[in-house]
Design a protein around this motif. Structure first.
Motif, PDB file in Angstrom:
ATOM      1  N   GLU A   1      -2.640   8.178 -11.241  1.00  0.00           N
ATOM      2  CA  GLU A   1      -2.279   7.779  -9.876  1.00  0.00           C
ATOM      3  C   GLU A   1      -2.735   6.339  -9.624  1.00  0.00           C
ATOM      4  O   GLU A   1      -2.015   5.547  -8.997  1.00  0.00           O
ATOM      5  CB  GLU A   1      -2.904   8.742  -8.858  1.00  0.00           C
ATOM      6  N   GLY A   2      -3.912   5.985 -10.146  1.00  0.00           N
ATOM      7  CA  GLY A   2      -4.397   4.608 -10.019  1.00  0.00           C
ATOM      8  C   GLY A   2      -3.429   3.620 -10.662  1.00  0.00           C
ATOM      9  O   GLY A   2      -3.132   2.562 -10.101  1.00  0.00           O
ATOM     10  N   ILE A   3      -2.925   3.974 -11.837  1.00  0.00           N
ATOM     11  CA  ILE A   3      -1.951   3.110 -12.529  1.00  0.00           C
ATOM     12  C   ILE A   3      -0.665   3.014 -11.705  1.00  0.00           C
ATOM     13  O   ILE A   3      -0.102   1.935 -11.528  1.00  0.00           O
ATOM     14  CB  ILE A   3      -1.612   3.704 -13.914  1.00  0.00           C
ATOM     15  N   GLY A   4      -0.208   4.175 -11.211  1.00  0.00           N
ATOM     16  CA  GLY A   4       1.039   4.188 -10.422  1.00  0.00           C
ATOM     17  C   GLY A   4       0.930   3.260  -9.218  1.00  0.00           C
ATOM     18  O   GLY A   4       1.848   2.499  -8.914  1.00  0.00           O
ATOM     19  N   HIS A   5      -0.226   3.293  -8.547  1.00  0.00           N
ATOM     20  CA  HIS A   5      -0.421   2.422  -7.376  1.00  0.00           C
ATOM     21  C   HIS A   5      -0.457   0.951  -7.765  1.00  0.00           C
ATOM     22  O   HIS A   5      -0.190   0.085  -6.940  1.00  0.00           O
ATOM     23  CB  HIS A   5      -1.715   2.791  -6.649  1.00  0.00           C
ATOM     24  N   ALA A   6      -0.827   0.677  -9.033  1.00  0.00           N
ATOM     25  CA  ALA A   6      -0.955  -0.717  -9.450  1.00  0.00           C
ATOM     26  C   ALA A   6       0.395  -1.369  -9.721  1.00  0.00           C
ATOM     27  O   ALA A   6       0.494  -2.584  -9.742  1.00  0.00           O
ATOM     28  CB  ALA A   6      -1.827  -0.798 -10.708  1.00  0.00           C
ATOM     29  N   TYR A   7       1.436  -0.552  -9.929  1.00  0.00           N
ATOM     30  CA  TYR A   7       2.757  -1.152 -10.140  1.00  0.00           C
ATOM     31  C   TYR A   7       3.234  -1.780  -8.839  1.00  0.00           C
ATOM     32  O   TYR A   7       2.869  -1.328  -7.755  1.00  0.00           O
ATOM     33  CB  TYR A   7       3.757  -0.095 -10.612  1.00  0.00           C
ATOM     34  N   PRO A   8       4.060  -2.823  -8.952  1.00  0.00           N
ATOM     35  CA  PRO A   8       4.545  -3.485  -7.744  1.00  0.00           C
ATOM     36  C   PRO A   8       5.082  -2.451  -6.747  1.00  0.00           C
ATOM     37  O   PRO A   8       5.777  -1.515  -7.150  1.00  0.00           O
ATOM     38  CB  PRO A   8       5.671  -4.381  -8.275  1.00  0.00           C
ATOM     39  N   ALA A   9       4.730  -2.640  -5.486  1.00  0.00           N
ATOM     40  CA  ALA A   9       4.999  -1.619  -4.461  1.00  0.00           C
ATOM     41  C   ALA A   9       6.457  -1.196  -4.442  1.00  0.00           C
ATOM     42  O   ALA A   9       7.356  -2.019  -4.449  1.00  0.00           O
ATOM     43  CB  ALA A   9       4.600  -2.172  -3.101  1.00  0.00           C
ATOM     44  N   GLN A  10       6.673   0.091  -4.483  1.00  0.00           N
ATOM     45  CA  GLN A  10       8.028   0.596  -4.328  1.00  0.00           C
ATOM     46  C   GLN A  10       8.115   1.579  -3.169  1.00  0.00           C
ATOM     47  O   GLN A  10       9.138   2.167  -2.929  1.00  0.00           O
ATOM     48  CB  GLN A  10       8.553   1.242  -5.604  1.00  0.00           C
ATOM     49  N   GLY A  11       7.003   1.754  -2.447  1.00  0.00           N
ATOM     50  CA  GLY A  11       7.022   2.659  -1.303  1.00  0.00           C
ATOM     51  C   GLY A  11       7.039   4.094  -1.774  1.00  0.00           C
ATOM     52  O   GLY A  11       7.141   4.356  -2.961  1.00  0.00           O
ATOM     53  N   PRO A  12       6.918   5.016  -0.834  1.00  0.00           N
ATOM     54  CA  PRO A  12       6.908   6.412  -1.241  1.00  0.00           C
ATOM     55  C   PRO A  12       8.243   6.805  -1.879  1.00  0.00           C
ATOM     56  O   PRO A  12       9.296   6.328  -1.447  1.00  0.00           O
ATOM     57  CB  PRO A  12       6.687   7.180   0.079  1.00  0.00           C
ATOM     58  N   ALA A  13       8.178   7.613  -2.938  1.00  0.00           N
ATOM     59  CA  ALA A  13       9.416   8.076  -3.570  1.00  0.00           C
ATOM     60  C   ALA A  13      10.205   8.872  -2.537  1.00  0.00           C
ATOM     61  O   ALA A  13       9.630   9.637  -1.771  1.00  0.00           O
ATOM     62  CB  ALA A  13       9.086   8.935  -4.777  1.00  0.00           C
ATOM     63  N   PRO A  14      11.525   8.672  -2.477  1.00  0.00           N
ATOM     64  CA  PRO A  14      12.293   9.378  -1.457  1.00  0.00           C
ATOM     65  C   PRO A  14      12.202  10.888  -1.644  1.00  0.00           C
ATOM     66  O   PRO A  14      12.159  11.368  -2.768  1.00  0.00           O
ATOM     67  CB  PRO A  14      13.728   8.888  -1.700  1.00  0.00           C
ATOM     68  N   ALA A  15      12.135  11.612  -0.529  1.00  0.00           N
ATOM     69  CA  ALA A  15      12.076  13.071  -0.602  1.00  0.00           C
ATOM     70  C   ALA A  15      13.379  13.589  -1.187  1.00  0.00           C
ATOM     71  O   ALA A  15      14.451  13.087  -0.865  1.00  0.00           O
ATOM     72  CB  ALA A  15      11.844  13.646   0.785  1.00  0.00           C
ATOM     73  N   GLU A  16      13.271  14.556  -2.083  1.00  0.00           N
ATOM     74  CA  GLU A  16      14.470  15.176  -2.642  1.00  0.00           C
ATOM     75  C   GLU A  16      14.829  16.342  -1.737  1.00  0.00           C
ATOM     76  O   GLU A  16      14.005  17.218  -1.507  1.00  0.00           O
ATOM     77  CB  GLU A  16      14.193  15.703  -4.054  1.00  0.00           C
TER      78      GLU A  16
END
Ligand code: ADP
Length: 424
Positions: A230-245
């Motif tokens: 999760e720490g790595i995921g947050h470090a990627y350039p911001a893409q906002g919350p993944a859209p709800a499916e």
């Protein structure tokens, strides 16, 4: 299609856990069951793909071969970085598999250094001075010291990992982590230049893991539990919350339970107490040749289609012991998997579009029976328990695969009631 990150998880429920972590960090995430091949199709436009293997307790050479194959496949999908997900209690033995698998992934990637951190603060797993804690206890004082497959009788990660690799292992301590991303990067470089291959980092909080994730962004291979992912995921350039499916709007809802874990038994009791229809499968009768599946389908057809149903093999400890004494453990498990896998296929044929499955092994039997090899990860109903979306010959199936002890006692009723309301 280009992935930002490819992940190899060493067991199935660990795969779900880490996939949910990437999604919380805003990455559109796919979960693949078992070693993929040229015919395995990923959902479109994923940022992260997790390959869930069963390599935690297999012989080290098998774990290495499966993990290398998964890494090669993830590279063909464009993964720029590989995350090796293992258990937050570092489940392994002096023979592996964490050391041998990480070394093989590094060798193939041509990488000379990696960062490890098994911390998972929401679950009480923290690392301080290289020692792994489970809540307020050292790992070696916790119940994990009696684990049936991988008893953990040492908490010193440097010692544990050094026994599994010929390469040097060293620590980045918490003081350095608290100084921030640049301090961790500098420490990584210093260790690398000194010939250290495996760098273990302390982490007490999710903020510490975010620092580590940002510092490790350029490493080809990283290793740890769901927290660092999760720490790595947050470090990627911001893409906002993944859209709800969106969950399917049509179709019936069912729970299939094969787990005998205490939490699953509570969830079954909660469903029953809510007045919802539930049916217990007689495993001994099935073994004796009775058409238990046919009887269950007749029962299912008579239920109100607007209400979720529960069909379970799950048994109390006494009943489980009695069935296993009569059939043998392996035969009992085979009967349960055949019953629940078969029912999953027949229920989706009959219009079930929301299916909750309780039990790790049971989940494997159900995905195999449904021919589901990859799913897109959706919203979490409880921590580490996401809805997933599977393409089947009947269209989109919302599938929740939960490990026996996961989820709150009201998970079955809440998850299926929510979706029913959402569909109205
Ligand atoms: P968990 O995630 O709780 O470990 P699993 O699905 O992985 O759940 O494992 C549950 C095990 O219990 C399976 O091997 C299953 O075959 C076995 N089991 C479930 N119900 C029964 C039963 N009624 N009699 C005998 N074995 C059972």
């Amino acid at each position: 299609m280009t992935l930002r990150i490819g992940c190899i998880a060493d067991d199935f429920t660990g795969g779900t856990d880490v996939a949910a972590a990437f999604r919380r960090a805003g990455l559109r995430t796919a979960l693949v069951f078992g070693t993929p091949d040229a015919t395995t199709v990923l959902p479109a436009d994923c940022d992260a793909a997790v390959v869930a293997l069963k390599s935690r307790s297999t012989p080290a050479d098998e774990a290495v071969a499966d993990s290398r194959a998964a890494q090669r496949w993830l590279w063909t999908k464009g993964a720029a970085q590989i995350y090796f997900k293992y258990c937050s209690t570092f489940d392994s033995t002096p023979h592996g598999n964490i050391g041998p698998v990480t070394d093989a992934l590094l060798d193939d990637a041509g990488a000379t250094v990696t960062l490890h951190c098994p911390a998972s603060p929401p679950n009480g797993r923290t690392v301080y001075q290289g020692h792994l804690f489970v809540h307020d206890q050292l790992l070696s004082d916790s119940p994990l010291r009696h684990h049936p497959l991988n008893p953990m009788t040492d908490s010193a990660l440097i010692r544990l990992l050094s026994a599994q690799t010929p390469h040097r292992v060293a620590l980045i301590d918490w003081t350095t982590v608290r100084r921030g991303v640049d301090a961790v990067r500098d420490a990584l470089t210093a260790h690398q230049q000194a010939g250290v291959r495996h760098v273990i980092a302390d982490a007490l909080t999710d903020d510490d893991l975010a620092v580590l994730g940002a510092a490790a962004l350029e490493l080809p291979v990283i290793a740890g539990a769901a927290g660092l992912a999760e720490g790595i995921g947050h470090a990627y350039p911001a893409q906002g919350p993944a859209p709800a499916e969106p969950l399917p709007r049509e179709g019936r809802a069912a729970v299939l339970a094969g787990s005998c874990s205490a939490r699953t038994l509570e969830q079954i009791a909660h469903f029953y107490a809510a007045g919802l229809p539930s049916l217990h499968l007689d495993v001994l009768a099935a073994a004796a040749g009775r058409d238990v599946t046919g009887e269950a389908l007749t029962w299912y057809d008579a239920q109100d289609p607007d209400r979720p149903v529960l069909i379970y093999a799950s048994a109390s400890p006494e009943e489980l012991a009695a069935v296993q004494a009569q059939l043998g453990v392996a035969e009992a498990a085979a009967q349960v998997e055949e019953l629940l896998g078969g029912l999953a296929a027949r229920l989706t044929d009959r219009g079930v579009r929301r299916l909750l499955v309780a039990g790790g092994e049971t989940s494997g039997a159900v995905t195999t029976a449904l021919g589901v090899r990859a799913v897109l990860v959706g919203d979490e109903a409880d921590p580490g328990v996401p809805w997933t979306h599977a393409g089947t010959r009947h269209g989109d199936l919302a599938l929740m695969l939960k490990s026996g002890n996961f989820g709150a006692p009201d998970l079955f009723t809440r998850a299926l009631a929510t979706t029913t309301e959402g569909a109205e």
